[in-house]
Design a protein around this motif. Structure first.
Motif, mmCIF file in Angstrom:
data_model
loop_
_atom_site.group_PDB
_atom_site.id
_atom_site.type_symbol
_atom_site.label_atom_id
_atom_site.label_comp_id
_atom_site.label_asym_id
_atom_site.label_seq_id
_atom_site.Cartn_x
_atom_site.Cartn_y
_atom_site.Cartn_z
ATOM 1 N N ARG A 7 -8.227 7.438 3.493
ATOM 2 C CA ARG A 7 -8.235 7.112 4.918
ATOM 3 C C ARG A 7 -8.661 8.314 5.739
ATOM 4 N N SER A 66 -3.019 5.010 -1.262
ATOM 5 C CA SER A 66 -3.882 5.582 -0.224
ATOM 6 C C SER A 66 -3.654 7.090 -0.160
ATOM 7 N N ARG A 115 -7.454 4.031 -1.723
ATOM 8 C CA ARG A 115 -8.173 4.029 -0.443
ATOM 9 C C ARG A 115 -8.028 5.409 0.172
ATOM 10 N N SER A 149 0.860 -1.179 0.000
ATOM 11 C CA SER A 149 0.000 0.000 0.000
ATOM 12 C C SER A 149 0.898 1.231 0.000
#
Ligand code: SF4
Length: 195
Positions: free
Chosen positions: A195, A168, A193, A125
């Motif tokens: 967050r 992310s 993603r 990631s």
């Protein structure tokens, strides 16, 4: 200060082996807390060596775990060769998927890093953090300066040859920048993603 190498969040086992990092992100959790999700302090008295990490891993109860994540209170790839060795070791003992959470700057930290070694993990990631180099530097304050953003993107592009990759971003970005990040992730063909 402590020696919390392993900690659990829900059904993942997190691995904390270094507090070093070339960045000083404005949103870094380290600026406001000593740990995450109720963990013990993740500031390490010293970096545990490979032998100690393996020995502690061997003592863990791994029941109910869904995965292992190198994350830590710092940039895990500061200890890139140790992480690769640990991936091999963990896999030899337990068949859990392994993810490395990284800022993607390993080739600036360790210019000789062999990207092929990433195949020892299952996924990576990468913190995309921003939609351009200036904003990235403003947010991360990377000691490598403006070239950091391009190096991070190159890392993600090359990593795809060996391992599953995701991006992310932190939700502190303005919505239009997050939208730009979505487009970048689409171009790379990887999930994003927020967050
Ligand atoms: S890269 Fe990660 S550990 Fe390093 S300063 Fe940024 S958020 Fe914190």
């Amino acid at each position: 200060m402590s020696m919390t190498i392993f900690y659990r969040i829900y059904d993942n086992l997190y691995v904390n082996i270094t507090n070093k990092c070339p960045c000083e992100c404005v949103f870094c959790v380290r600026r406001c807390s000593d740990g995450v999700h109720g963990s013990q302090s993740l500031w390490l008295d010293r970096e545990p060596d490979i032998r100690e990490i393996k020995a502690e891993f061997d003592r863990l109860d791994l029941g109910g775990l869904a995965g292992i994540v190198f994350c830590g209170f710092g940039e895990p790839m500061e200890r890139a060769s140790d992480i690769i060795e640990l991936c091999r070791y963990f896999k030899s003992k337990w068949s859990l998927p392994i993810r490395i959470n990284t800022n993607g700057l390993v080739r600036l930290i360790h210019p000789g890093f062999d990207m092929q070694d990433l195949s020892e993990a299952d996924s990576v990631s990468v913190s995309l953090n921003a939609d351009d180099a200036e904003e990235y530097l403003r947010l991360t304050r990377s000691r490598f300066g403006l070239r950091s953003y391009g190096a991070m993107l190159d890392f993600a592009r090359d990593a795809k040859k060996y391992v599953r990759v995701g991006f992310s971003v932190v939700g502190v970005l303005e919505p239009w920048r997050i939208e730009n990040c979505r487009k970048i992730a689409e171009e790379f063909g990887v999930p994003l993603r927020v967050r």
